[in-house]
Design an enzyme around this catalytic site. Sequence first.
Site, mmCIF file in Angstrom:
data_model
loop_
_atom_site.group_PDB
_atom_site.id
_atom_site.type_symbol
_atom_site.label_atom_id
_atom_site.label_comp_id
_atom_site.label_asym_id
_atom_site.label_seq_id
_atom_site.Cartn_x
_atom_site.Cartn_y
_atom_site.Cartn_z
ATOM 1 C CG HIS A 18 -1.920 -1.030 1.329
ATOM 2 N ND1 HIS A 18 -1.969 -1.940 2.614
ATOM 3 C CD2 HIS A 18 -2.806 -1.329 0.617
ATOM 4 C CE1 HIS A 18 -2.929 -2.937 2.429
ATOM 5 N NE2 HIS A 18 -3.491 -2.578 1.342
ATOM 6 C CE LYS A 42 -11.524 -7.522 1.557
ATOM 7 N NZ LYS A 42 -10.686 -6.909 1.196
HETATM 8 P P1 ADP Z 1 -9.863 -3.614 -0.616
HETATM 9 O O1 ADP Z 1 -10.379 -4.308 0.499
HETATM 10 O O2 ADP Z 1 -10.423 -2.282 -0.954
HETATM 11 O O3 ADP Z 1 -9.169 -4.524 -1.632
HETATM 12 P P2 ADP Z 1 -7.042 -3.365 0.375
HETATM 13 O O4 ADP Z 1 -6.469 -2.651 1.843
HETATM 14 O O5 ADP Z 1 -6.746 -5.065 0.467
HETATM 15 O O6 ADP Z 1 -8.661 -2.758 0.350
HETATM 16 O O7 ADP Z 1 -6.325 -2.678 -0.951
HETATM 17 C C1 ADP Z 1 -6.357 -1.532 -1.245
HETATM 18 C C2 ADP Z 1 -5.819 -1.017 -2.384
HETATM 19 O O8 ADP Z 1 -4.267 -1.369 -2.461
HETATM 20 C C3 ADP Z 1 -6.052 -1.940 -3.669
HETATM 21 O O9 ADP Z 1 -6.007 -1.373 -4.819
HETATM 22 C C4 ADP Z 1 -5.248 -3.136 -3.733
HETATM 23 O O10 ADP Z 1 -5.036 -3.708 -4.965
HETATM 24 C C5 ADP Z 1 -3.913 -2.187 -3.232
HETATM 25 N N1 ADP Z 1 -2.629 -3.164 -2.809
HETATM 26 C C6 ADP Z 1 -3.006 -3.877 -1.821
HETATM 27 N N2 ADP Z 1 -1.669 -4.664 -1.614
HETATM 28 C C7 ADP Z 1 -0.969 -4.289 -2.726
HETATM 29 C C8 ADP Z 1 0.394 -4.610 -3.062
HETATM 30 N N3 ADP Z 1 1.415 -5.447 -2.480
HETATM 31 N N4 ADP Z 1 0.937 -3.832 -4.479
HETATM 32 C C9 ADP Z 1 0.195 -3.082 -5.020
HETATM 33 N N5 ADP Z 1 -1.302 -2.636 -4.547
HETATM 34 C C10 ADP Z 1 -1.438 -3.226 -3.494
#
Ligand code: ADP
Length: 160
Positions: A18, A42
């Site tokens: 992130h 979730k």
């Molecule tokens: P959500 O539940 O909305 O998917 P997340 O916290 O899992 O929320 O992810 C938020 C954003 O960060 C999403 O666009 C996700 O694809 C991106 N993201 C999460 N982990 C990574 C990573 N390792 N590399 C790039 N983007 C990421």
Amino acid sequence: MDKIAVCPGSFDPVTYGHLDIIQRGTKVFDHIYVAVLNNQSKQPLFSVDERLELLREATDAFANVSIEQHGGLLTDYAKQKNAQVILRGLRAVSDFEYEMKIATANKMLAEDVETFFMMTNSQYSFLSSSTVKEIAQYGANVDQLVPQNVSEALKAKFSR
Ligand code: ADP
């Protein structure tokens, strides 16, 4: 006109994946509003307040990033912030279908708001909050995956 993006997610908890997207975004946008969403489907490990705090500490060095909570429609939030862009990260092909569905719905709700995808840094392409939680619950070291404040918060959660 300032280029403003909202970067939404669960951030349960924030990882280096992130942070990489947010940091690279700060070079492209004048301001990024990181929106912590309370995703009903979730079961989060960290409360919204805990996630906000961890994100605030982890992004402290970025002057043009704000961390906020948002509960309603993301497109309403984007309009409220005068954001032209929703910024999301893309990892594997498996992210694509889900992201396309959401981006299409958001486009229908707000034609002027564009979704921008940034490719993951290859170093973090398999990194997700779920993976971090799975590893941390067995007491293994996650220091290469999350900032120190998150690693400490995970230790505290799982030692209870
Ligand atoms: P959500 O539940 O909305 O998917 P997340 O916290 O899992 O929320 O992810 C938020 C954003 O960060 C999403 O666009 C996700 O694809 C991106 N993201 C999460 N982990 C990574 C990573 N390792 N590399 C790039 N983007 C990421």
